[in-house]
Scaffold this motif. Structure first.
Motif, mmCIF file in Angstrom:
data_model
loop_
_atom_site.group_PDB
_atom_site.id
_atom_site.type_symbol
_atom_site.label_atom_id
_atom_site.label_comp_id
_atom_site.label_asym_id
_atom_site.label_seq_id
_atom_site.Cartn_x
_atom_site.Cartn_y
_atom_site.Cartn_z
ATOM 1 N N ALA A 107 0.829 -1.206 0.000
ATOM 2 C CA ALA A 107 0.000 0.000 0.000
ATOM 3 C C ALA A 107 0.867 1.261 0.000
ATOM 4 C CB ALA A 107 -0.930 -0.008 1.205
ATOM 5 N N GLY A 108 1.970 1.281 0.715
ATOM 6 C CA GLY A 108 2.872 2.428 0.725
ATOM 7 C C GLY A 108 3.482 2.667 -0.639
ATOM 8 N N LEU A 109 3.900 1.590 -1.301
ATOM 9 C CA LEU A 109 4.417 1.741 -2.663
ATOM 10 C C LEU A 109 3.305 2.177 -3.609
ATOM 11 C CD1 LEU A 109 6.855 -1.300 -2.846
ATOM 12 C CD2 LEU A 109 7.445 1.121 -2.691
ATOM 13 N N GLY A 110 2.084 1.727 -3.319
ATOM 14 C CA GLY A 110 0.930 2.173 -4.105
ATOM 15 C C GLY A 110 0.716 3.671 -3.979
ATOM 16 N N GLN A 111 1.018 4.229 -2.811
ATOM 17 C CA GLN A 111 0.923 5.682 -2.632
ATOM 18 C C GLN A 111 1.886 6.400 -3.580
ATOM 19 O OE1 GLN A 111 -0.890 7.709 -0.243
ATOM 20 N NE2 GLN A 111 -2.137 5.863 -0.137
ATOM 21 N N PHE A 112 3.123 5.917 -3.654
ATOM 22 C CA PHE A 112 4.090 6.518 -4.573
ATOM 23 C C PHE A 112 3.640 6.356 -6.017
ATOM 24 C CE2 PHE A 112 6.949 5.974 -0.932
ATOM 25 C CZ PHE A 112 7.506 7.241 -0.883
ATOM 26 N N LEU A 113 3.179 5.176 -6.356
ATOM 27 C CA LEU A 113 2.736 4.914 -7.725
ATOM 28 C C LEU A 113 1.575 5.822 -8.109
ATOM 29 C CD1 LEU A 113 2.927 3.194 -10.292
ATOM 30 C CD2 LEU A 113 1.299 1.616 -9.225
#
Length: 187
Positions: A141-147
């Motif tokens: 989910a954190g990487l999804g925020q960046f994406l």
């Protein structure tokens, strides 16, 4: 030891120190001119307290208090041009296209961000659940925020390029031409 221009070198702390030894650099050549002329039509001269230059070819900026009485009508006329442009249908269309993209994008991204923060604080068991090896739901989910940040930036730039930039540029040129006519061709 002396440099090629005859001045001593070294860090003696005086006026001849390494920090001030410019070897051929004359700071007087690079000082700002006494009168600065702003040719950018989008420079907000009125807000900074400066009036228009005294002539078409003159580069001297004159304080607004020293501008002749006739230029106050030109200033008022220029303000009327900007108000006229702001009220125009083309300007309103550009603003509405901007709002139609930005408001839903902001709401969607903000909800996604708040959902991530809320889930991280209220459901640590869910966020700690492994997805693959040492990678858990919180990391995904954190990487999804960046994406999503990068995707939203790309979508915004694309939307601006395809839907707003040409119309905004036409408005800018029209406004510049109208204000140039008021100023008597100087700009």
């Amino acid at each position: 030891m002396q440099s090629s221009n005859g001045r001593p070198r070294g860090g003696r702390g005086g006026p001849e120190s390494a920090a001030e030894n410019h070897d051929g650099f004359d700071p007087a050549l690079f000082e700002a001119p006494a009168a600065v002329r702003y040719d950018d039509p989008w420079y907000d001269a009125l807000a900074s307290g400066w009036g228009e230059s005294t002539g078409a070819g003159a580069g001297a900026a004159v304080p607004l208090s020293a501008v002749e009485a006739g230029s106050t009508e030109r200033v008022d006329a220029a303000a009327d041009v900007y108000l006229q442009v702001q009220r125009s249908a083309a300007f309103q269309e550009v603003r509405s296209r901007y709002r139609r993209f930005v408001v839903p994008a902001f709401v969607g991204f903000f909800c996604w961000y708040v959902a991530y923060v809320v889930a991280a604080t209220t459901a640590p068991g869910l966020m700690a659940r492994p997805v693959a090896g040492a990678v858990n739901v919180a990391m995904v989910a954190g990487l999804g925020q960046f994406l999503t940040t990068f995707l939203l930036t790309w979508a915004y730039a694309r939307h601006a390029r395809l839907r707003r930039d040409r119309a905004a540029l036409e408005l800018r040129w029209d406004t510049q031409e109208l204000t140039r006519g008021i100023r008597g061709g100087a700009s």
